[in-house]
Design a protein around this motif. Structure first.
Motif, PDB file in Angstrom:
ATOM      1  N   THR A   3     -11.804   8.846  42.307  1.00  0.00           N
ATOM      2  CA  THR A   3     -11.318   7.783  41.415  1.00  0.00           C
ATOM      3  C   THR A   3     -10.585   6.741  42.246  1.00  0.00           C
ATOM      4  OG1 THR A   3     -11.076   9.381  39.621  1.00  0.00           O
ATOM      5  CG2 THR A   3      -9.884   7.301  39.394  1.00  0.00           C
ATOM      6  N   LYS A   4     -11.183   5.537  42.323  1.00  0.00           N
ATOM      7  CA  LYS A   4     -10.556   4.468  43.109  1.00  0.00           C
ATOM      8  C   LYS A   4      -9.626   3.640  42.226  1.00  0.00           C
ATOM      9  CE  LYS A   4     -14.207   3.530  46.435  1.00  0.00           C
ATOM     10  NZ  LYS A   4     -15.531   2.948  46.512  1.00  0.00           N
ATOM     11  N   ILE A   5      -8.483   3.232  42.804  1.00  0.00           N
ATOM     12  CA  ILE A   5      -7.631   2.243  42.128  1.00  0.00           C
ATOM     13  C   ILE A   5      -7.740   0.959  42.931  1.00  0.00           C
ATOM     14  CG2 ILE A   5      -5.300   1.656  41.362  1.00  0.00           C
ATOM     15  CD1 ILE A   5      -4.594   4.555  41.232  1.00  0.00           C
ATOM     16  N   LEU A   6      -8.271  -0.107  42.329  1.00  0.00           N
ATOM     17  CA  LEU A   6      -8.490  -1.359  43.060  1.00  0.00           C
ATOM     18  C   LEU A   6      -7.813  -2.535  42.365  1.00  0.00           C
ATOM     19  CD1 LEU A   6     -12.312  -0.972  43.883  1.00  0.00           C
ATOM     20  CD2 LEU A   6     -10.375  -0.503  45.413  1.00  0.00           C
ATOM     21  N   GLN A   7      -7.433  -3.531  43.161  1.00  0.00           N
ATOM     22  CA  GLN A   7      -6.834  -4.752  42.625  1.00  0.00           C
ATOM     23  C   GLN A   7      -7.930  -5.608  41.974  1.00  0.00           C
ATOM     24  OE1 GLN A   7      -3.427  -5.435  42.634  1.00  0.00           O
ATOM     25  NE2 GLN A   7      -3.511  -3.278  43.251  1.00  0.00           N
ATOM     26  N   PRO A   8      -7.560  -6.404  40.974  1.00  0.00           N
ATOM     27  CA  PRO A   8      -8.587  -7.240  40.332  1.00  0.00           C
ATOM     28  C   PRO A   8      -8.988  -8.413  41.232  1.00  0.00           C
ATOM     29  CG  PRO A   8      -6.429  -7.573  39.304  1.00  0.00           C
ATOM     30  CD  PRO A   8      -6.236  -6.532  40.350  1.00  0.00           C
ATOM     31  N   ASN A   9     -10.231  -8.440  41.652  1.00  0.00           N
ATOM     32  CA  ASN A   9     -10.788  -9.577  42.393  1.00  0.00           C
ATOM     33  C   ASN A   9     -12.304  -9.550  42.234  1.00  0.00           C
ATOM     34  OD1 ASN A   9     -11.790  -7.675  44.316  1.00  0.00           O
ATOM     35  ND2 ASN A   9      -9.777  -7.685  45.319  1.00  0.00           N
ATOM     36  N   LEU A  10     -12.970 -10.509  42.786  1.00  0.00           N
ATOM     37  CA  LEU A  10     -14.416 -10.651  42.580  1.00  0.00           C
ATOM     38  C   LEU A  10     -15.177  -9.398  43.004  1.00  0.00           C
ATOM     39  CD1 LEU A  10     -16.549 -12.554  41.550  1.00  0.00           C
ATOM     40  CD2 LEU A  10     -16.725 -13.536  43.845  1.00  0.00           C
ATOM     41  N   GLU A  11     -14.737  -8.838  44.138  1.00  0.00           N
ATOM     42  CA  GLU A  11     -15.403  -7.633  44.651  1.00  0.00           C
ATOM     43  C   GLU A  11     -15.260  -6.468  43.642  1.00  0.00           C
ATOM     44  OE1 GLU A  11     -14.984  -5.067  48.704  1.00  0.00           O
ATOM     45  OE2 GLU A  11     -14.009  -7.023  48.649  1.00  0.00           O
ATOM     46  N   THR A  12     -14.036  -6.315  43.094  1.00  0.00           N
ATOM     47  CA  THR A  12     -13.784  -5.247  42.116  1.00  0.00           C
ATOM     48  C   THR A  12     -14.595  -5.472  40.840  1.00  0.00           C
ATOM     49  OG1 THR A  12     -11.566  -4.937  42.986  1.00  0.00           O
ATOM     50  CG2 THR A  12     -11.962  -4.080  40.782  1.00  0.00           C
ATOM     51  N   TYR A  13     -14.636  -6.733  40.370  1.00  0.00           N
ATOM     52  CA  TYR A  13     -15.408  -7.018  39.146  1.00  0.00           C
ATOM     53  C   TYR A  13     -16.902  -6.750  39.371  1.00  0.00           C
ATOM     54  CZ  TYR A  13     -11.172  -9.250  37.321  1.00  0.00           C
ATOM     55  OH  TYR A  13      -9.898  -9.500  36.893  1.00  0.00           O
ATOM     56  N   THR A  14     -17.380  -7.046  40.581  1.00  0.00           N
ATOM     57  CA  THR A  14     -18.799  -6.809  40.893  1.00  0.00           C
ATOM     58  C   THR A  14     -19.093  -5.308  40.836  1.00  0.00           C
ATOM     59  OG1 THR A  14     -18.704  -8.746  42.325  1.00  0.00           O
ATOM     60  CG2 THR A  14     -20.628  -7.320  42.592  1.00  0.00           C
ATOM     61  N   VAL A  26     -15.010   2.486  33.312  1.00  0.00           N
ATOM     62  CA  VAL A  26     -14.053   1.759  34.153  1.00  0.00           C
ATOM     63  C   VAL A  26     -12.762   1.558  33.349  1.00  0.00           C
ATOM     64  CG1 VAL A  26     -13.596  -0.482  35.248  1.00  0.00           C
ATOM     65  CG2 VAL A  26     -15.877   0.540  35.425  1.00  0.00           C
ATOM     66  N   ALA A  27     -11.625   1.941  33.940  1.00  0.00           N
ATOM     67  CA  ALA A  27     -10.338   1.709  33.274  1.00  0.00           C
ATOM     68  C   ALA A  27      -9.792   0.348  33.689  1.00  0.00           C
ATOM     69  CB  ALA A  27      -9.345   2.816  33.627  1.00  0.00           C
ATOM     70  N   PHE A  28      -9.206  -0.361  32.731  1.00  0.00           N
ATOM     71  CA  PHE A  28      -8.710  -1.720  33.011  1.00  0.00           C
ATOM     72  C   PHE A  28      -7.472  -2.017  32.160  1.00  0.00           C
ATOM     73  CE2 PHE A  28     -10.209  -3.833  29.107  1.00  0.00           C
ATOM     74  CZ  PHE A  28     -11.138  -2.902  28.647  1.00  0.00           C
ATOM     75  N   PRO A  29      -6.638  -2.956  32.630  1.00  0.00           N
ATOM     76  CA  PRO A  29      -5.428  -3.293  31.858  1.00  0.00           C
ATOM     77  C   PRO A  29      -5.757  -4.256  30.720  1.00  0.00           C
ATOM     78  CG  PRO A  29      -5.539  -4.635  33.830  1.00  0.00           C
ATOM     79  CD  PRO A  29      -6.739  -3.724  33.881  1.00  0.00           C
ATOM     80  N   THR A  30      -5.010  -4.144  29.627  1.00  0.00           N
ATOM     81  CA  THR A  30      -5.021  -5.189  28.594  1.00  0.00           C
ATOM     82  C   THR A  30      -3.549  -5.541  28.368  1.00  0.00           C
ATOM     83  OG1 THR A  30      -4.714  -3.895  26.571  1.00  0.00           O
ATOM     84  CG2 THR A  30      -6.956  -3.951  27.478  1.00  0.00           C
ATOM     85  N   ASN A 130     -15.889 -10.977  30.565  1.00  0.00           N
ATOM     86  CA  ASN A 130     -16.743 -12.154  30.731  1.00  0.00           C
ATOM     87  C   ASN A 130     -17.655 -12.018  31.943  1.00  0.00           C
ATOM     88  OD1 ASN A 130     -15.895 -13.551  28.441  1.00  0.00           O
ATOM     89  ND2 ASN A 130     -14.047 -14.262  29.485  1.00  0.00           N
ATOM     90  N   PHE A 131     -17.180 -11.371  32.999  1.00  0.00           N
ATOM     91  CA  PHE A 131     -17.994 -11.161  34.200  1.00  0.00           C
ATOM     92  C   PHE A 131     -19.155 -10.216  33.881  1.00  0.00           C
ATOM     93  CE2 PHE A 131     -19.018  -9.406  38.374  1.00  0.00           C
ATOM     94  CZ  PHE A 131     -19.060 -10.559  39.148  1.00  0.00           C
ATOM     95  N   CYS A 132     -18.866  -9.174  33.111  1.00  0.00           N
ATOM     96  CA  CYS A 132     -19.890  -8.162  32.796  1.00  0.00           C
ATOM     97  C   CYS A 132     -20.827  -8.616  31.690  1.00  0.00           C
ATOM     98  CB  CYS A 132     -19.236  -6.844  32.420  1.00  0.00           C
ATOM     99  SG  CYS A 132     -18.307  -6.162  33.790  1.00  0.00           S
ATOM    100  N   LYS A 133     -20.380  -9.611  30.905  1.00  0.00           N
ATOM    101  CA  LYS A 133     -21.196 -10.150  29.805  1.00  0.00           C
ATOM    102  C   LYS A 133     -21.684  -9.056  28.857  1.00  0.00           C
ATOM    103  CE  LYS A 133     -22.836 -14.354  32.033  1.00  0.00           C
ATOM    104  NZ  LYS A 133     -22.211 -14.239  33.350  1.00  0.00           N
ATOM    105  N   LYS A 134     -20.784  -8.109  28.572  1.00  0.00           N
ATOM    106  CA  LYS A 134     -21.138  -7.017  27.661  1.00  0.00           C
ATOM    107  C   LYS A 134     -19.957  -6.734  26.746  1.00  0.00           C
ATOM    108  CE  LYS A 134     -24.542  -4.273  30.099  1.00  0.00           C
ATOM    109  NZ  LYS A 134     -25.629  -4.701  29.214  1.00  0.00           N
ATOM    110  N   PRO A 135     -20.224  -6.267  25.507  1.00  0.00           N
ATOM    111  CA  PRO A 135     -19.112  -5.769  24.696  1.00  0.00           C
ATOM    112  C   PRO A 135     -18.643  -4.447  25.292  1.00  0.00           C
ATOM    113  CG  PRO A 135     -21.197  -5.400  23.564  1.00  0.00           C
ATOM    114  CD  PRO A 135     -21.532  -6.140  24.832  1.00  0.00           C
TER     115      PRO A 135
END
Ligand code: AMP
Ligand code: MG
Length: 331
Positions: A3-14, A26-30, A130-135
Motif C-alpha cells: 500500500t503506497k502513500i503518495l502526494q497528489p500530483n500528475l504522476e499520482t493521478y496517472t 484508491v483512497a483519497f481525501p475529501t 476529473n482526471f479519471c473522468k469516471k463516477p
C-alpha cells in the motif's frame, strides 16, 4: 499487496487512473473524511470496497462526481427543489439521494432504486475525479464500525495490504461525513446530519426541513442502523453537568485501575488540569474537525470521558458521531 502513500500530483493521478481502470481501489481525501474509491460503473470493483471495509452489502455507497452538470447522466429525474439543493450546496459536504438510472449498478445502491450523489469541494478529490473522468463511489476509508479516517496514516492503519494506493492530502477540513438529504413531496429530510445543517437548509431553501429521527415517515439512511465510529476502548459521553460529573467519573474509574483520558471543550480545560485531559476544540465545528483523529490517537487508553461540545455550528452532526462512538453510553 503493498500500500503506497503518495502526494497528489500528475504522476499520482496517472497511477490512480490506471488502478481505477483495472477495477482497483484508491483512497483519497475529501473535505469531510478520506474515501475509499472505485469506478462506480464497475460492479467487480465496487464489491472490492465492501470486502476491504467489511461493510454489510445492504449499506449503499455515495457516488462522487466532479461536476454538478454530470448528475443528470446517472439519475432518472431532478425536481426543481432537488436542483435548488444542487445549485446552493454543491460542490460541498452534502449528498443528495435521487432515483438512479441503469448506469449505476445495483451493488452501489444495495439493490435500492435511489443513489446518493455528492460533488466534493476538496481540490484533490475534484482533480482525481476529473482526471479519471469516471463516477467514483466512495465510502469512508475505514474498516466498518471504526472511526472514519481524517489523515492518510489512519487510512493506512485500516487498509494496509488491502488497497494499492492512498493519496495523502493532509488532514481533512470538516472531519465528519457529508449531510445526506432526500426530498419527498417538496420537503427535505436529513438522513444523516453533517456540516450543512437544518437551519442552513431552511434558510436557503425556504421549505420544511425534517431531521429524520423526528419524523420517522421515510426509511432511515440504511447506514444509520449500524454500530459506527467506535474506538478500541470504552467511551462515555458526558452531557449533564460535565464540570462536576467528569471529575467524579474520572476518579471512580481511575480507582478501578483504568487508564482514563478526558476530551473536553477548550475553555473548560482548566477545570480538569489535575487530570489527564485534552481539548477537543473551542466549539463544535473544531471538535468535529478533531474528533475522529483523537478517537484513534487516544484509543490505547481504557476509557475516554468525552464532554459534549454544544456551542457553535455542526452541533447535530457532532452529537450524532459522538453518541454513536460511545454506543449510546451518555450521561
Ligand atoms: P459512508 O459511505 O460511510 O459515508 O456512508 C454513506 C451513508 O450514506 C450511509 O449512511 C448510507 O446509508 C447513506 N446512503 C448512501 N446511499 C443512500 C441512498 N440511496 N439512500 C439513503 N441513504 C444512502
Ligand atoms: Mg462510513
Amino acid at each position: 499487496m503493498e500500500t503506497k502513500i503518495l502526494q497528489p500530483n500528475l504522476e499520482t493521478y496517472t497511477l490512480a487512473k490506471s488502478l481505477l481502470e483495472q477495477g482497483k481501489i484508491v483512497a483519497f481525501p475529501t473535505e469531510t473524511v478520506y474515501g475509499l474509491g472505485a469506478d462506480a460503473t464497475n460492479p467487480t470493483a465496487v464489491e472490492k470496497i465492501f470486502l476491504a471495509k467489511g461493510r454489510p452489502n445492504d449499506n449503499p455507497l455515495i457516488v462522487h462526481l466532479g461536476d454538478k452538470r454530470n448528475i443528470q447522466k446517472y439519475v432518472l429525474r431532478i425536481t426543481p427543489l432537488e436542483q435548488k439543493i444542487i445549485d446552493a450546496f454543491m460542490p460541498g459536504p452534502i449528498s443528495l439521494v435521487l432515483p438512479k438510472n441503469s448506469l449505476i449498478p445495483d451493488c452501489v445502491t444495495a439493490k435500492g432504486p435511489t443513489v446518493a450523489i455528492r460533488i466534493p469541494e476538496n481540490q484533490v478529490a475534484r482533480d482525481l475525479i476529473n482526471f479519471c473522468k469516471k463516477p467514483i463511489c466512495a465510502p469512508s476509508a475505514n474498516t466498518s464500525k471504526r472511526p472514519s479516517p481524517t489523515i492518510a496514516q489512519h487510512v493506512f492503519q485500516d487498509m494496509n495490504g488491502k488497497i494499492p494506493l492512498i493519496i495523502d492530502g493532509g488532514q481533512t477540513d470538516v472531519g465528519i461525513e457529508s449531510t445526506v438529504v432526500k426530498v419527498e413531496k417538496d420537503q427535505v429530510f436529513i438522513l444523516r446530519p453533517g456540516k450543512i445543517d437544518k437551519t442552513l437548509l431552511e434558510n436557503t431553501l425556504h421549505c420544511p426541513v425534517h431531521e429524520n429521527t423526528k419524523v420517522g415517515k421515510i426509511a432511515q439512511s440504511p447506514g444509520m442502523k449500524y454500530t459506527h465510529y467506535k474506538p478500541n476502548c470504552d467511551m462515555i459521553l458526558v452531557k449533564t453537568d460535565p464540570i462536576v460529573t467528569i471529575p467524579t467519573l474520572y476518579q471512580e474509574y481511575t480507582k478501578q485501575g483504568k487508564n482514563v483520558i478526558i476530551f473536553c471543550k477548550e475553555e473548560d480545560l482548566p477545570y480538569f488540569s489535575s487530570f489527564h485531559a485534552v481539548s477537543l476544540g473551542k466549539d463544535s465545528k473544531e471538535a468535529s474537525h478533531n474528533l475522529f483523529k483523537m478517537l484513534r490517537e487516544y484509543e490505547d487508553h481504557d476509557l475516554i470521558l468525552a464532554q459534549f461540545v454544544d456551542n457553535g455550528k455542526m452541533v447535530e452532526g457532532l452529537f450524532n458521531r459522538m453518541s454513536r462512538a460511545c454506543s449510546g453510553h451518555i450521561v
